[in-house]
Design an enzyme around this catalytic site. Structure first.
Site, PDB file in Angstrom:
ATOM      1  N   ASN A  64       5.648  -4.522  -3.520  1.00  0.00           N
ATOM      2  CA  ASN A  64       5.475  -3.726  -2.301  1.00  0.00           C
ATOM      3  C   ASN A  64       4.048  -3.696  -1.794  1.00  0.00           C
ATOM      4  O   ASN A  64       3.723  -2.918  -0.901  1.00  0.00           O
ATOM      5  CB  ASN A  64       5.958  -2.290  -2.534  1.00  0.00           C
ATOM      6  N   ILE A  78       0.368  -1.597   2.026  1.00  0.00           N
ATOM      7  CA  ILE A  78       1.454  -1.113   1.183  1.00  0.00           C
ATOM      8  C   ILE A  78       2.726  -0.945   2.007  1.00  0.00           C
ATOM      9  O   ILE A  78       2.699  -0.363   3.095  1.00  0.00           O
ATOM     10  CB  ILE A  78       1.078   0.242   0.555  1.00  0.00           C
ATOM     11  N   CYS A  79       3.819  -1.450   1.481  1.00  0.00           N
ATOM     12  CA  CYS A  79       5.135  -1.238   2.079  1.00  0.00           C
ATOM     13  C   CYS A  79       5.752  -0.025   1.376  1.00  0.00           C
ATOM     14  O   CYS A  79       6.236  -0.134   0.256  1.00  0.00           O
ATOM     15  CB  CYS A  79       6.012  -2.476   1.897  1.00  0.00           C
ATOM     16  N   LEU A  80       5.661   1.113   2.026  1.00  0.00           N
ATOM     17  CA  LEU A  80       6.176   2.352   1.463  1.00  0.00           C
ATOM     18  C   LEU A  80       6.771   3.165   2.603  1.00  0.00           C
ATOM     19  O   LEU A  80       6.097   3.400   3.617  1.00  0.00           O
ATOM     20  CB  LEU A  80       5.042   3.128   0.770  1.00  0.00           C
TER      21      LEU A  80
END
Length: 111
Positions: free
Chosen positions: A80, A87-89
């Protein structure tokens, strides 16, 4: 100049100093409340156990109505986390809510 976002960030900073979550620290960079440096320690019993990971958080005047831009400064291998450190959140994108403060953001990244 004190804007609603700056007041909120001061409150977030005070709360983070008074009751810091385990394994997390953060503070404004060079007395600029809109840019923060943070450190997350790798959670126990994970591949990141014992690691120290540095991040930057960039807030806009729309905070807390819009999430900050958060990037890892430390090189990080995780599905992620992109090569540029972004950041992929979900809570930093489409699931953002003004209820999240800096401590909640950093805790979500750590977990």
């Amino acid at each position: 100049m004190s804007t609603p976002s700056r007041k909120r960030l001061m409150r977030d900073f005070k709360r983070l100093q008074q009751d810091p979550p385990a394994g997390i620290s953060g503070a404004p960079h060079d007395n600029n409340i809109m840019v923060w440096n943070a450190v997350i320690f790798g959670p126990d019993d994970t591949p990141w156990d014992g690691g120290t990971f540095k991040l930057t958080l960039q807030f806009s005047e729309d905070y807390p109505n819009k999430p900050p831009t958060v990037r890892f400064v430390s090189r990080m291998f995780h599905p992620n986390i992109y090569a540029d450190g972004s950041i992929c959140l979900d809570i930093l994108q489409n699931q953002w809510s003004p209820i999240y403060d800096v401590a909640a953001i950093l805790t979500s990244i750590q977990v």
